[in-house]
Design an enzyme around this catalytic site. Structure first.
Site, short mmCIF file in Angstrom:
data_model
loop_
_atom_site.label_atom_id
_atom_site.label_comp_id
_atom_site.label_asym_id
_atom_site.label_seq_id
_atom_site.Cartn_x
_atom_site.Cartn_y
_atom_site.Cartn_z
N CYS A 156 0.83 -1.20 0.00
CA CYS A 156 0.00 0.00 0.00
C CYS A 156 0.86 1.25 0.00
O CYS A 156 0.49 2.27 -0.59
CB CYS A 156 -0.94 0.00 1.21
SG CYS A 156 -2.15 1.34 1.18
N GLU A 226 -4.11 -4.94 -4.45
CA GLU A 226 -4.03 -3.59 -4.99
C GLU A 226 -4.56 -3.55 -6.43
O GLU A 226 -5.30 -2.65 -6.80
CB GLU A 226 -2.58 -3.08 -4.94
CG GLU A 226 -2.04 -2.81 -3.55
CD GLU A 226 -2.73 -1.66 -2.84
OE1 GLU A 226 -3.38 -0.82 -3.52
OE2 GLU A 226 -2.62 -1.57 -1.61
#
Length: 244
Positions: A156, A226
């Site tokens: 992240c 993601e």
């Protein structure tokens, strides 16, 4: 703006991007090069880069990102509590606070700028992908080793910097998503990314081979999430059946 991003060539994928030579981070970054190339090529990210992303698509993304943020911050706080030394404790506690402060300000700006009402924000629920990703992080925080948790949290930070930098290199100054781009291409954010990368390398350096392998797996899984998160936003993902 239209829903479709105009065709762009696939951005170059960084092989190292700040990872120390020979460290765990350099190896895990190399292993995920193909996946990261696919992240850069996603229609959502291409639309961010050229400014053609549909407003309603970005609205949905921001709502889901705010829900993700709450759980990501909790996972960071757990990492701080589990840290074996004071430096890592301070680092992850600061990351939790900083992530919430910076992203909350960004979201509040976009809530106003893109017409998201307080009622819409309050009524939002996590998409299947958002729930799956955050559930993975929280489960890792409670059930896996500290080393795996740090590896799971790293994408992240690192992938967002990678995407932000790539988009910033081509985006116009008046891109309607410039605030988002600037957040992740910012040098202060980059420094926080480097600090987490360095922490992961230190941790991997003192772990056994099985744990190091688990760290690679955790990083790769979060990287997959993601990709899924941006893809879900592009598809306006919702639950296929009602809960009641």
């Amino acid at each position: 703006m239209t829903a479709d991003a105009s065709p762009l060539s696939t951005p170059p994928v960084s092989v190292t991007d700040g990872a120390p030579d020979g460290g765990w981070s350099a190896e895990t970054w190399r292993r995920t090069a193909g996946l990261r190339a696919q992240i850069h090529a996603l229609p959502f990210n291409r639309g961010l880069a050229d400014g053609t992303l549909a407003v309603e698509t970005f609205q949905g993304y921001v709502l889901q990102d705010s829900l993700y943020l709450a759980q990501f911050g909790r996972a960071l706080a757990i990492a701080a509590g589990r840290a074996p030394d004071a430096d890592d404790m301070l680092r992850f506690a600061g990351s939790a606070q900083g992530a919430i402060a910076v992203e909350r300000a960004l979201h509040e700006r976009y809530f106003a700028e893109f017409g998201l009402s307080a009622e819409a924000v309050a009524a939002a629920e996590p998409s299947p992908t958002c729930l799956a990703y955050t559930s993975f992080l929280i489960a890792t925080a409670f059930q896996a080793s500290y080393a795996e948790l740090v590896a799971a949290l790293l994408p992240c930070f690192w992938i967002y910097r990678d995407v932000g930098r790539a988009i910033d290199a081509t985006a116009a100054a008046d891109n309607p998503f410039r605030a988002w781009i600037d957040t992740y291409a910012d040098e202060a954010f980059s420094e926080s990314v480097d600090a987490v990368i360095a922490a992961a390398d230190r941790i991997a350096g003192r772990e056994d081979p099985d744990t190091v392998a688990a760290m690679h797996a955790a990083f790769a899984r979060s990287a997959q999430y993601e990709w899924m998160f941006w893809d879900a936003a592009w598809r306006h993902e919702g639950w296929p059946v009602a809960a009641a």
